[in-house]
Enzyme design. Structure first.
Site, PDB file in Angstrom:
ATOM      1  N   TYR A   1      -1.697  -8.086 -11.026  1.00  0.00           N
ATOM      2  CA  TYR A   1      -0.750  -8.053  -9.910  1.00  0.00           C
ATOM      3  C   TYR A   1       0.538  -8.800 -10.226  1.00  0.00           C
ATOM      4  O   TYR A   1       1.620  -8.229 -10.229  1.00  0.00           O
ATOM      5  CB  TYR A   1      -1.391  -8.690  -8.664  1.00  0.00           C
ATOM      6  CG  TYR A   1      -2.451  -7.850  -7.995  1.00  0.00           C
ATOM      7  CD1 TYR A   1      -2.169  -7.144  -6.832  1.00  0.00           C
ATOM      8  CD2 TYR A   1      -3.738  -7.763  -8.508  1.00  0.00           C
ATOM      9  CE1 TYR A   1      -3.139  -6.380  -6.191  1.00  0.00           C
ATOM     10  CE2 TYR A   1      -4.712  -6.993  -7.881  1.00  0.00           C
ATOM     11  CZ  TYR A   1      -4.405  -6.307  -6.725  1.00  0.00           C
ATOM     12  OH  TYR A   1      -5.359  -5.550  -6.107  1.00  0.00           O
TER      13      TYR A   1
ATOM     14  N   GLU B   1       0.833  -1.216   0.000  1.00  0.00           N
ATOM     15  CA  GLU B   1       0.000   0.000   0.000  1.00  0.00           C
ATOM     16  C   GLU B   1       0.865   1.264   0.000  1.00  0.00           C
ATOM     17  O   GLU B   1       0.521   2.257  -0.639  1.00  0.00           O
ATOM     18  CB  GLU B   1      -0.974   0.001   1.186  1.00  0.00           C
ATOM     19  CG  GLU B   1      -1.898  -1.226   1.277  1.00  0.00           C
ATOM     20  CD  GLU B   1      -2.618  -1.592  -0.012  1.00  0.00           C
ATOM     21  OE1 GLU B   1      -2.859  -0.701  -0.844  1.00  0.00           O
ATOM     22  OE2 GLU B   1      -2.932  -2.789  -0.197  1.00  0.00           O
TER      23      GLU B   1
HETATM   24  N1  BES Z   1      -6.013  -1.175  -4.515  1.00  0.00           N
HETATM   25  C1  BES Z   1      -6.034  -2.525  -4.074  1.00  0.00           C
HETATM   26  C2  BES Z   1      -7.395  -2.973  -3.615  1.00  0.00           C
HETATM   27  C3  BES Z   1      -8.477  -2.890  -4.677  1.00  0.00           C
HETATM   28  C4  BES Z   1      -8.245  -3.223  -5.999  1.00  0.00           C
HETATM   29  C5  BES Z   1      -9.745  -2.505  -4.316  1.00  0.00           C
HETATM   30  C6  BES Z   1      -9.269  -3.140  -6.938  1.00  0.00           C
HETATM   31  C7  BES Z   1     -10.762  -2.434  -5.246  1.00  0.00           C
HETATM   32  C8  BES Z   1     -10.530  -2.748  -6.567  1.00  0.00           C
HETATM   33  C9  BES Z   1      -5.014  -2.758  -2.950  1.00  0.00           C
HETATM   34  O1  BES Z   1      -3.840  -2.056  -3.117  1.00  0.00           O
HETATM   35  C10 BES Z   1      -4.627  -4.210  -2.966  1.00  0.00           C
HETATM   36  O2  BES Z   1      -4.085  -4.631  -3.958  1.00  0.00           O
HETATM   37  N2  BES Z   1      -4.881  -4.938  -1.881  1.00  0.00           N
HETATM   38  C11 BES Z   1      -4.532  -6.335  -1.758  1.00  0.00           C
HETATM   39  C12 BES Z   1      -3.292  -6.511  -0.919  1.00  0.00           C
HETATM   40  C13 BES Z   1      -2.022  -6.623  -1.674  1.00  0.00           C
HETATM   41  C14 BES Z   1      -0.863  -6.925  -0.755  1.00  0.00           C
HETATM   42  C15 BES Z   1      -2.016  -7.559  -2.837  1.00  0.00           C
HETATM   43  C16 BES Z   1      -5.643  -7.055  -1.029  1.00  0.00           C
HETATM   44  O3  BES Z   1      -6.581  -6.423  -0.575  1.00  0.00           O
HETATM   45  O4  BES Z   1      -5.575  -8.273  -0.917  1.00  0.00           O
HETATM   46 ZN    ZN Z   2      -2.686  -2.820  -4.730  1.00  0.00          ZN
END
Ligand code: BES
Ligand code: ZN
Length: 647
Positions: free
Chosen positions: A409, A320
């Site tokens: 990702y 984050e």
């Molecule tokens: N921005 C994302 C969360 C998100 C993405 C919310 C698309 C809504 C739509 C956040 O940065 C994220 O990727 N969170 C991941 C954790 C990360 C370590 C891979 C999660 O929530 O699992």
């Molecule tokens: Zn993210």
């Protein structure tokens, strides 16, 4: 005369709207190539600054708001189009506060399954630059999670938080809800006196006396990054520009878990340039928060599942934090370009982790994700949309949430890692540094990135690289770099041995001869591998390497050694429960139920319900549990799981 004009305006707009089916309004009124997921006419007029006046009412579970948009009219537009979904518009005016003129507006049709919501069309005089929208939220405002006190840690006070990404900001603020536009914002928020409000903006650290809080976000941001939370919150600093908000009784645990945050920030700045947002704080939310973390600027929202006591999930914080560059400073132009946010961020996250904890740990983290990517690629290949394993997506007519897969990702990060290997780390870091400063506070498309890459890396360094294959073709190209980890190989070996009869975890007894007061004695030594001998990710991989056909007897034995059924670590729990369901280990159902009643993070909840629903003997259990639990989940999680039980 005015009335007649109003009538004509309405007729004209209505004629556009009557035939509305998802996008036809934008097709008629603005450039459809701007953003598939917004009705707004950003090519004609766009918000530069938004001022919010919000009254947060816990009794009615409603926010009463005024959204004051200061707009830039590019094209002498006489209509400003906003996105709304699940909110009620009470009145619209133009002009400065207290010198406002009422404006005509029309709301487009809203079909029940609409992904986008509705267009709000406001009639303006081309010289009007301020549009004020008076509104209230409803129970269909999906961004909002109103929590009863019993769902918080103290169980004493209610809690509210918002989740804007991808297209939920329009469910609590009438707005041009496209990441392609950036604007600054400010807010005045009124909450019950005993609670504290925080936003993705400059926050005051103390509780206010009168329940009124003022915020400002001086940097321009896309709409999905506006965020608000209200609860019984305390601030704890970690360094001069980092800290965290949490419910008071969680302070000690959080402080222990987050100690490395200041070092992460230093490492990130060393890698890719100055942190541009002044302050970096975390906000620990209740368990219903549907994500692990959300990079709301200046105030990352995190899920309490990352607090494990052993700091083994702090990579979520690194992730984050990295978004403060990739995502928040340089944002994806549309949701089709989502990998521009997440791929860069995962790459950057691994670099921060490597800086703080070494290459061995960073590689383990990468391999855990690559394992998931391999499964995801197979799933996508057999799905309705096999083209979803391309980095550049086409999510037209679909919910942008569908693009939230390991492709953006992990494939995204792997692309950059492979590029790094080809260019050399030094050269690549320099390139990324320029990238972040060249595009700072702007939004870019995948095309923009390709042009920049060609010009500033490939041709300069004379590198031939198959970026097109990575971005526009399904699956994984052959030139992906290989990563390996001796520690994970050891887990694979343990899993193999354990599943093939040798109980590698059983206590081993041996005797040693020792000399006590000139006498030789035999001492009994009991050796046994302990849970603490391996980190979370090693356990995750150990569990994943076990065969689905493992016997219940063996699962029970593992549980007796390591207590996996009742683990407080949600990452291990997900892998463990997945294995148990696959192996038909019924004894674990009460623990799965406890887990699904506590945690609302979609990453953990959805796959478990999905697996249970696929098994005839568990389907009823899953359905009954979900029915009694669904109103405690955030809409993001609830809607995703609900689809499993339709028809
Ligand atoms: N921005 C994302 C969360 C998100 C993405 C919310 C698309 C809504 C739509 C956040 O940065 C994220 O990727 N969170 C991941 C954790 C990360 C370590 C891979 C999660 O929530 O699992
Ligand atoms: Zn993210």
């Amino acid at each position: 005369m005015k009335l007649l004009l109003q009538f004509i305006f309405s007729l004209v707009l209505l004629s556009c709207i009557q035939e509305t089916k998802n996008k036809s309004v934008t097709e008629n009124l603005s450039d459809p190539f701007l953003d598939d997921h917004s009705y707004s006419n950003l090519n004609e007029i766009k918000t530069r600054h938004l001022h919010l006046e919000l009254d947060v009412n816990f009794r009615s579970k409603k926010i009463f708001g005024v959204a004051r948009h200061r707009m830039l009219n590019l094209n002498n537009a006489d209509t400003a189009i906003f996105d709304i979904k699940g909110i009620e518009i009470q009145k619209v005016t133009t002009g400065e506060k207290n010198a406002e003129n009422e404006a005509d507006f029309v709301i487009g049709k809203y079909d029940k399954d609409s992904i986008l919501g509705q267009p709000l069309l406001v009639k303006i005089d081309p010289k009007d630059s301020i549009v004020n929208i008076y509104y209230k939220t409803t129970e269909n405002s999906e961004a909002l999670d109103w929590l009863e006190p019993k769902l918080t840690s103290s169980k004493l006070h209610p809690f509210l938080y918002t989740q804007g990404q991808a297209i939920l900001t329009r469910t609590w603020i009438p707005i041009q809800d496209s990441p392609s536009n950036r604007f600054t914002y400010s807010a005045e928020v009124k909450v019950p006196k005993h609670l504290k409000a925080v936003m993705s903006a400059k926050n005051s650290r103390e509780k206010s006396e009168n329940g009124i809080y003022n915020f400002s976000m001086p940097n321009s941001i896309p709409s999905y990054l506006i965020a608000l939370a209200v609860g019984d919150l305390n601030y704890t600093p970690l360094s001069s520009n980092t800290g965290f908000y949490c419910e008071p009784q969680l302070t000690k645990k959080c402080k222990n878990e987050f100690v490395d945050l200041p070092k992460m920030l230093v490492a990130a700045e060393k890698l890719y340039g100055k942190y541009r947002w002044n302050q970096y704080d975390l906000l620990v939310l209740p368990y219903s928060f549907p994500f692990g973390g959300m990079e709301n600027p200046m105030l990352t929202f995190v899920n309490p599942t990352i607090i494990t006591g052993d700091r083994s999930l702090v990579s979520v914080i690194a992730h984050e934090l990295a978004h403060s560059w990739s995502g928040n400073l340089v944002s994806n132009k549309t949701w089709n370009d989502f990998w521009i946010n997440e791929g860069f961020t995962v790459y950057f996250e691994h670099r921060i982790m490597e800086e703080l904890y070494g290459k061995e740990i960073a590689d383990i983290l990468a391999l855990v994700e690559i394992f998931e990517l391999d499964e995801e690629i197979i799933r996508i290949k057999n799905s309705k949309h096999p083209e979803d394993s391309k980095l550049l997506l086409n999510l037209n007519q679909r919910n942008p949430d569908e693009g939230m897969t390991d492709i953006a990702y992990v494939k995204g990060a792997w692309f950059l890692r492979s590029l790094e290997a080809r260019a050399g780390r030094k050269v690549f870091d320099k390139f990324l540094n320029y990238y972040f400063s060249s595009f700072a506070f702007s939004t870019i498309s995948t095309r923009d990135f390709i042009d920049y890459l060609k010009k500033n890396l490939l041709s300069q360094q004379n590198i031939d690289f198959n970026y097109n294959e990575w971005i526009n073709q399904e699956g994984l190209p052959n030139n992906k770099i290989e990563i390996s980890s001796p520690r994970l190989l050891k887990m694979k070996e343990l899993a193999y041995k354990f599943s093939n009869e040798e109980d590698v975890f059983a206590p081993k007894i041996r005797y040693e001869r020792i000399r006590i007061k000139k006498k030789i004695k035999k001492k009994k030594i009991v050796e046994q591998l302990k849970k603490e001998d391996f980190i979370t990710q090693e356990w995750q991989m150990f569990i994943r390497y076990l065969p689905k056909s493992i016997t219940v007897d063996k699962l029970e034995r593992l549980n007796s050694y390591f207590g996996f059924n009742r683990t407080e670590n949600a990452e291990i729990a997900l892998d463990w429960f997945t294995l148990c369901i696959n192996a038909n280990y019924d004894g674990v159902l009460p623990d799965i139920e406890r887990f699904l009643r506590k945690i609302g993070r979609r990453k953990f909840v959805l796959p478990l319900y999905e697996l249970l629903a696929q098994k005839p003997q568990y389907k009823n259990f899953a359905k009954t549990l979900f029915d009694s639990q669904k109103n405690y989940y955030h809409a993001v999680t609830k809607n995703s799981v609900e689809k499993l039980f339709m028809n």
